[in-house]
Design a protein around this motif. Structure first.
Motif, mmCIF file in Angstrom:
data_model
loop_
_atom_site.group_PDB
_atom_site.id
_atom_site.type_symbol
_atom_site.label_atom_id
_atom_site.label_comp_id
_atom_site.label_asym_id
_atom_site.label_seq_id
_atom_site.Cartn_x
_atom_site.Cartn_y
_atom_site.Cartn_z
ATOM 1 N N SER A 49 16.815 -6.564 -13.745
ATOM 2 C CA SER A 49 16.384 -6.628 -12.356
ATOM 3 C C SER A 49 17.363 -7.441 -11.536
ATOM 4 C CB SER A 49 14.991 -7.254 -12.252
ATOM 5 O OG SER A 49 14.576 -7.294 -10.899
ATOM 6 N N GLU A 50 17.421 -7.105 -10.271
ATOM 7 C CA GLU A 50 18.149 -7.916 -9.299
ATOM 8 C C GLU A 50 17.241 -9.090 -8.941
ATOM 9 O OE1 GLU A 50 21.136 -7.109 -7.662
ATOM 10 O OE2 GLU A 50 21.451 -5.250 -8.763
ATOM 11 N N GLY A 51 17.818 -10.151 -8.459
ATOM 12 C CA GLY A 51 17.011 -11.266 -7.977
ATOM 13 C C GLY A 51 16.951 -12.414 -8.952
ATOM 14 N N ASP A 52 16.469 -13.523 -8.441
ATOM 15 C CA ASP A 52 16.362 -14.714 -9.281
ATOM 16 C C ASP A 52 15.038 -14.698 -10.040
ATOM 17 O OD1 ASP A 52 14.358 -15.494 -7.489
ATOM 18 O OD2 ASP A 52 15.616 -16.958 -6.478
ATOM 19 N N GLU A 53 14.904 -15.646 -10.954
ATOM 20 C CA GLU A 53 13.737 -15.703 -11.827
ATOM 21 C C GLU A 53 12.424 -15.773 -11.039
ATOM 22 O OE1 GLU A 53 12.024 -18.981 -14.888
ATOM 23 O OE2 GLU A 53 14.055 -18.292 -15.323
ATOM 24 N N ALA A 54 12.366 -16.624 -10.035
ATOM 25 C CA ALA A 54 11.121 -16.798 -9.266
ATOM 26 C C ALA A 54 10.722 -15.513 -8.539
ATOM 27 C CB ALA A 54 11.274 -17.946 -8.274
ATOM 28 N N THR A 55 11.688 -14.815 -7.960
ATOM 29 C CA THR A 55 11.408 -13.578 -7.228
ATOM 30 C C THR A 55 10.929 -12.486 -8.175
ATOM 31 O OG1 THR A 55 13.074 -14.159 -5.581
ATOM 32 C CG2 THR A 55 12.410 -11.836 -5.689
ATOM 33 N N VAL A 56 11.611 -12.346 -9.296
ATOM 34 C CA VAL A 56 11.255 -11.319 -10.276
ATOM 35 C C VAL A 56 9.862 -11.607 -10.846
ATOM 36 C CG1 VAL A 56 11.875 -10.358 -12.532
ATOM 37 C CG2 VAL A 56 13.649 -10.758 -10.808
ATOM 38 N N GLN A 57 9.597 -12.852 -11.154
ATOM 39 C CA GLN A 57 8.291 -13.230 -11.697
ATOM 40 C C GLN A 57 7.178 -12.931 -10.686
ATOM 41 O OE1 GLN A 57 8.088 -17.145 -13.382
ATOM 42 N NE2 GLN A 57 5.880 -17.215 -13.246
ATOM 43 N N ALA A 58 7.395 -13.269 -9.436
ATOM 44 C CA ALA A 58 6.388 -13.013 -8.390
ATOM 45 C C ALA A 58 6.123 -11.519 -8.240
ATOM 46 C CB ALA A 58 6.842 -13.622 -7.062
ATOM 47 N N ARG A 59 7.169 -10.696 -8.274
ATOM 48 C CA ARG A 59 6.993 -9.238 -8.173
ATOM 49 C C ARG A 59 6.122 -8.709 -9.300
ATOM 50 N NH1 ARG A 59 12.708 -6.785 -7.936
ATOM 51 N NH2 ARG A 59 11.617 -4.837 -8.331
ATOM 52 N N LEU A 60 6.398 -9.172 -10.517
ATOM 53 C CA LEU A 60 5.633 -8.694 -11.665
ATOM 54 C C LEU A 60 4.190 -9.194 -11.596
ATOM 55 C CD1 LEU A 60 5.438 -7.118 -14.261
ATOM 56 C CD2 LEU A 60 6.496 -9.055 -15.460
ATOM 57 N N GLU A 61 3.991 -10.445 -11.245
ATOM 58 C CA GLU A 61 2.630 -10.973 -11.146
ATOM 59 C C GLU A 61 1.820 -10.226 -10.090
ATOM 60 O OE1 GLU A 61 3.124 -15.218 -10.614
ATOM 61 O OE2 GLU A 61 3.035 -15.535 -12.780
ATOM 62 N N GLN A 62 2.427 -9.931 -8.943
ATOM 63 C CA GLN A 62 1.728 -9.196 -7.889
ATOM 64 C C GLN A 62 1.369 -7.784 -8.348
ATOM 65 O OE1 GLN A 62 4.504 -9.574 -4.646
ATOM 66 N NE2 GLN A 62 4.016 -11.734 -4.331
ATOM 67 N N ALA A 63 2.282 -7.131 -9.030
ATOM 68 C CA ALA A 63 2.013 -5.777 -9.519
ATOM 69 C C ALA A 63 0.901 -5.791 -10.568
ATOM 70 C CB ALA A 63 3.291 -5.160 -10.099
ATOM 71 N N LEU A 64 0.918 -6.773 -11.448
ATOM 72 C CA LEU A 64 -0.145 -6.881 -12.457
ATOM 73 C C LEU A 64 -1.493 -7.169 -11.811
ATOM 74 C CD1 LEU A 64 1.836 -8.863 -15.149
ATOM 75 C CD2 LEU A 64 0.793 -6.608 -15.488
ATOM 76 N N ALA A 65 -1.505 -8.001 -10.791
ATOM 77 C CA ALA A 65 -2.758 -8.311 -10.094
ATOM 78 C C ALA A 65 -3.337 -7.050 -9.449
ATOM 79 C CB ALA A 65 -2.530 -9.404 -9.050
ATOM 80 N N ARG A 66 -2.472 -6.229 -8.864
ATOM 81 C CA ARG A 66 -2.941 -4.965 -8.270
ATOM 82 C C ARG A 66 -3.518 -4.048 -9.345
ATOM 83 N NH1 ARG A 66 1.810 -5.517 -5.318
ATOM 84 N NH2 ARG A 66 2.891 -3.994 -6.610
ATOM 85 N N LYS A 67 -2.861 -3.992 -10.490
ATOM 86 C CA LYS A 67 -3.248 -3.084 -11.570
ATOM 87 C C LYS A 67 -4.504 -3.552 -12.300
ATOM 88 C CE LYS A 67 -2.159 0.215 -14.611
ATOM 89 N NZ LYS A 67 -2.188 1.603 -14.226
ATOM 90 N N MET A 68 -4.596 -4.871 -12.557
ATOM 91 C CA MET A 68 -5.646 -5.404 -13.412
ATOM 92 C C MET A 68 -6.749 -6.135 -12.643
ATOM 93 S SD MET A 68 -3.186 -6.922 -16.426
ATOM 94 C CE MET A 68 -4.508 -7.205 -17.601
#
Length: 175
Positions: A49-68
């Motif tokens: 992924s592009e981006g720094d650790e904090a940005t990538v982590q936030a994207r994944l957490e937001q997507a998981l929250a939407r899904k789960m």
């Protein structure tokens, strides 16, 4: 693009909920991660992924929250970080499957070990954002209490080594 390893908390182990790895892989691809791979059914996913650790982590957490409906919690590490964890085990005498590494979002408080209760002879070592715990009789029967572990997610040393190896192979692959 950087290679990341995401370790999800409480997925497929009776915690937050079941998330088949195929769905986790698809979710990561939907949010733009590439070369996505999962490893075993306990919430381990590798990707570019592009981006720094904090940005990538936030994207994944937001997507998981939407899904789960809620995010199970995501701990992100680089291949280099996993290599350091695997190579610097403070318990070289421990069987790798009896040594769990708890990955934390932040370093635990300085007094974290003051609250340790280890009636089974468990050994504990803090190194940065990780806590190593050697369970001489296995973790299943352990009565260890260490509140600092609650914030993280644990993997045994064999899994950490395999994830580091997979991340290294992904870094070496050229498209």
């Amino acid at each position: 693009m950087a290679v990341f390893v995401a370790l999800l908390r409480a997925v497929n182990v009776g915690g937050t909920g079941a998330l088949p790895m195929a769905k986790l892989k698809a979710l990561c691809e939907e949010i733009g991660f590439t070369d996505v791979m999962t490893y075993i059914q306990s919430g381990n996913v590798l990707f570019r992924s592009e981006g720094d650790e904090a940005t990538v982590q936030a994207r994944l957490e937001q997507a998981l929250a939407r899904k789960m409906g809620t995010s199970p919690g995501v701990i992100l590490r680089s291949r280099e970080a996993l290599d350091r964890v695997a190579d610097n085990s403070p318990f070289p005498h421990a069987k790798p499957n009896y040594l769990l590494v708890s990955f934390l979002p932040d370093a635990p408080p300085k007094d974290a070990l003051d609250k340790l209760v280890a009636p089974g002879g468990e050994e504990v070592h803090i190194a940065g954002r990780e806590i190593y715990v050697h369970y001489p009789d296995g973790s299943g029967r352990s009565k260890l209490k260490l509140p600092a572990l609650k914030a993280g997610t644990s993997r045994n040393l064999n899994t950490v080594r395999k994830l580091a190896e997979m991340a290294r192979e992904l870094e070496e692959r050229r498209d």
